[in-house]
Scaffold this active site. Structure first.
Site, mmCIF file in Angstrom:
data_model
loop_
_atom_site.group_PDB
_atom_site.id
_atom_site.type_symbol
_atom_site.label_atom_id
_atom_site.label_comp_id
_atom_site.label_asym_id
_atom_site.label_seq_id
_atom_site.Cartn_x
_atom_site.Cartn_y
_atom_site.Cartn_z
ATOM 1 C CB SER A 40 -28.597 67.878 -53.685
ATOM 2 O OG SER A 40 -29.028 66.741 -51.867
ATOM 3 C CG ASP A 91 -37.334 69.086 -51.717
ATOM 4 O OD1 ASP A 91 -36.682 68.418 -50.376
ATOM 5 O OD2 ASP A 91 -35.465 69.720 -52.211
ATOM 6 C CG HIS A 118 -33.893 66.607 -52.488
ATOM 7 N ND1 HIS A 118 -33.990 67.851 -51.768
ATOM 8 C CD2 HIS A 118 -32.511 66.356 -53.187
ATOM 9 C CE1 HIS A 118 -32.738 68.523 -52.049
ATOM 10 N NE2 HIS A 118 -31.387 67.530 -52.660
#
Length: 140
Positions: A40, A91, A118
């Site tokens: 991320s 995701d 995610h």
């Protein structure tokens, strides 16, 4: 730095500063040719480092990182670092864009974790670790 409860770091404002920050971390820790796992928001640090100094990494494991659109297909094609692109099939935000951009890395493979979002490493930790360990075992 600058996310969650960590204090902001002035040098982390630019891509070059974030790259230098990561260089400093590796130097301070005394690590050579690490495998960089980047989920991320950490993409803002890992991607500038990868594009500039990918040869210093034994491997790269992006997990739906942010910032992949900041680099061109040609910049990615120059990186020879073995890469495992990991993402959860649920995701639908960041993963498709990251996958589309990161597929330009010539030494990549893809691992999609079914039923994971995610934070696929939290949703499906066993599958995540199997994929990661399989990738690590095949590195030189």
């Amino acid at each position: 730095p600058g996310y969650g409860d960590s204090p902001p770091v002035e040098m982390a404002v630019t891509a070059q500063g974030r790259r230098t920050f990561l260089e400093d971390v590796f130097q301070e820790l005394g690590v050579q040719r690490p495998v960089l796992v980047s989920p991320s928001m950490s993409g803002r640090f890992s991607l500038p480092f990868l594009v500039a100094h990918g040869e210093q990494l034994a491997g790269f494991v992006p997990i739906a990182p942010v910032g992949t659109k900041d680099y061109t297909a040609e910049q990615y094609r120059r990186v020879q670092t073995p890469t495992l692109i990991l993402y959860g099939d649920r995701d639908t935000g960041l993963a498709p864009q990251a996958l589309q951009n990161l597929q330009h890395l010539p030494e990549h493979r893809v691992a999609m974790l079914p039923g994971a979002g995610h934070a696929c490493y939290l949703d499906k930790p066993e599958a995540f670790h199997q994929a990661l360990l399989g990738f690590l075992r095949q590195l030189k």
